[in-house]
Scaffold this active site. Structure first.
Site, short mmCIF file in Angstrom:
data_model
loop_
_atom_site.label_atom_id
_atom_site.label_comp_id
_atom_site.label_asym_id
_atom_site.label_seq_id
_atom_site.Cartn_x
_atom_site.Cartn_y
_atom_site.Cartn_z
N ARG A 15 -8.78 -0.81 16.42
CA ARG A 15 -9.18 -0.47 15.04
C ARG A 15 -10.21 -1.51 14.64
O ARG A 15 -11.19 -1.68 15.36
CB ARG A 15 -7.94 -0.40 14.12
CG ARG A 15 -8.17 0.50 12.91
CD ARG A 15 -6.96 0.63 12.01
NE ARG A 15 -6.66 -0.60 11.26
CZ ARG A 15 -5.64 -0.73 10.41
NH1 ARG A 15 -4.81 0.28 10.21
NH2 ARG A 15 -5.43 -1.86 9.76
N LYS A 66 0.80 -1.23 0.00
CA LYS A 66 0.00 0.00 0.00
C LYS A 66 0.83 1.28 0.00
O LYS A 66 0.35 2.33 -0.38
CB LYS A 66 -0.99 0.00 1.17
CG LYS A 66 -0.36 0.03 2.52
CD LYS A 66 -1.41 -0.13 3.60
CE LYS A 66 -0.78 0.00 4.96
NZ LYS A 66 -1.36 -0.86 5.97
C1 LIG Z 1 -0.67 -1.73 6.60
C2 LIG Z 1 -1.11 -3.02 7.06
C3 LIG Z 1 -0.19 -4.06 7.22
C4 LIG Z 1 1.28 -3.90 6.95
O1 LIG Z 1 1.88 -2.97 7.82
P1 LIG Z 1 3.45 -2.65 7.76
O2 LIG Z 1 3.71 -1.93 9.00
O3 LIG Z 1 3.65 -1.83 6.54
O4 LIG Z 1 4.17 -3.95 7.67
C5 LIG Z 1 -0.67 -5.29 7.62
N1 LIG Z 1 -1.99 -5.48 7.87
C6 LIG Z 1 -2.90 -4.50 7.73
C7 LIG Z 1 -4.34 -4.79 8.01
C8 LIG Z 1 -2.50 -3.24 7.33
O5 LIG Z 1 -3.42 -2.27 7.18
#
Ligand SMILES: *Cc1c(COP(=O)(O)O)cnc(C)c1O
Length: 354
Positions: free
Chosen positions: A129, A36
């Protein structure tokens, strides 16, 4: 070549992918790479696929749709909107989810496509969350899923340090394992996966992590070499993203504004310490591209003072470099900095291999 430019070092990211693949294999973890941070870059997705990544995760449906021709499993990270459920059904292989009404809607949509999707039922473990918290509700939701034909319970999952800043702990992961066993017993279904969180998981994975945790969803560790608290992970490559900006003015100017004072461009009150006349450089980058406190100058004698929508102001008085108009000044962005910069249409993204 145009500026501002965000240079993304694929050679460094490849090293991180290879290390993470190896380490996950040793620890019995399936590695899902979260993309993302790249705002849907197909080039990056392609690169991950070429380097053996089997599942790519993103939080935006439009990004996953952009990867539709790539032979890779696609996971939607953000629990879906009802309004995008037909797209989820069409383009995803796995989806993180929590609401039974959304699940029912997805099942309906999948029936018409005659397709199956694996659900990762999100469990709230303290980050406040997404995810279910009440055990009764978790069981009843799982039981409902068990009756459906086109969605199946691939796993349960959780998040750490996203909103509530909760640390991952072995105790929390053990609770997740116990919960999985309880669901399996009470609902008579098998749950293949426990998805144990993000890059933050790396801070505890040398510990006594239960072996049932068998998937992690990793973005920032692979893409930037950082984990919990955005701290560098010493065995991964960092400084993978570099921002290059062009100087458009260099002038000696007072440090404080003068005359009657109003609010700044963002309707905020501002205050300046008067430290006399300073050499200041303006770069062609603004708040529309990235917040000014999210970029760290590589020349550590530069101080970033602030920005308006399209101008970022630097104090270059103490630098050994004699900056002039047309010079390029480089920065290492933070995670939030990169998130903004990749989202800005005004920033050229350049993938390099060196
Ligand atoms: C962004 C996200 C991740 C990955 O997070 P990082 O800190 O970039 O490794 C994993 N799971 C969910 C649900 C996320 O929103």
């Amino acid at each position: 070549m145009s500026y501002p430019q965000l240079e993304i070092n694929l050679s460094k990211i490849k090293i991180n992918v290879d290390i993470m693949k190896q380490k996950c294999k040793e620890k019995g973890l399936e590695l899902v790479v979260v993309q993302k941070l790249l705002s849907g870059s197909k080039e990056m997705a392609q690169f991950l696929v070429e380097n053996g990544i089997k599942t790519i995760a993103d939080s935006r449906m439009s990004n996953l749709i952009n990867f539709k021709d790539l032979k890779v499993q696609k996971m939607l990270l953000r629990i879906p909107m009802i309004s995008e459920i037909d797209q989820v059904a069409q383009f995803c292989d796995f989806v993180l989810i929590s609401e039974i009404s959304t699940i029912q809607r997805l099942e309906k949509s999948l029936q018409s496509l005659n397709k199956k999707i694996g659900l990762i039922l999100m469990i709230e473990t303290g980050d406040i969350r997404e995810g279910l918290w009440d055990e009764e509700k978790i069981i009843s939701t799982s039981r409902e899923i068990g009756k459906m034909k086109n969605v199946f319970l691939q796993g349960i999952g959780t998040n750490f340090a996203c909103y509530g800043a909760t640390c991952p702990t072995i105790e929390k992961l053990e609770k997740l394992v116990a919960l999985k066993q309880k669901i399996e017993n009470e609902c008579q279904i098998k749950i293949p996966t426990i998805s144990g969180g993000s890059s933050t998981h790396l801070t505890i994975w040398e510990g006594d992590i239960p072996k049932e945790i068998n998937q992690i969803r990793v973005g920032s560790a692979v893409l930037m070499g950082i984990g919990l608290n955005d701290e560098r992970i010493p065995w991964l490559q960092g400084e993978t993203f570099k921002l290059k900006t062009e100087v458009i003015e260099v002038q000696d100017k007072p440090s404080a504004s003068w005359g009657p004072r109003a609010l700044d461009a963002f309707a905020r009150e501002v205050n300046f310490e008067d430290i006399g006349v300073r050499k200041k450089a303006i770069i062609a980058l603004g708040r529309q591209d990235c917040p000014s406190d999210e970029i760290i100058p590589i020349d550590s004698d530069i101080k970033v003072l602030g920005s308006s929508s399209d101008h970022t102001i630097l104090d270059v008085t103490d630098s050994k470099n004699k900056y002039q108009v047309g010079d390029i000044i480089e920065f290492i962005p933070t995670y939030l900095g990169n998130l903004s910069l990749t989202t800005s249409n005004y920033v050229e993204k350049k993938f390099i291999k060196k």
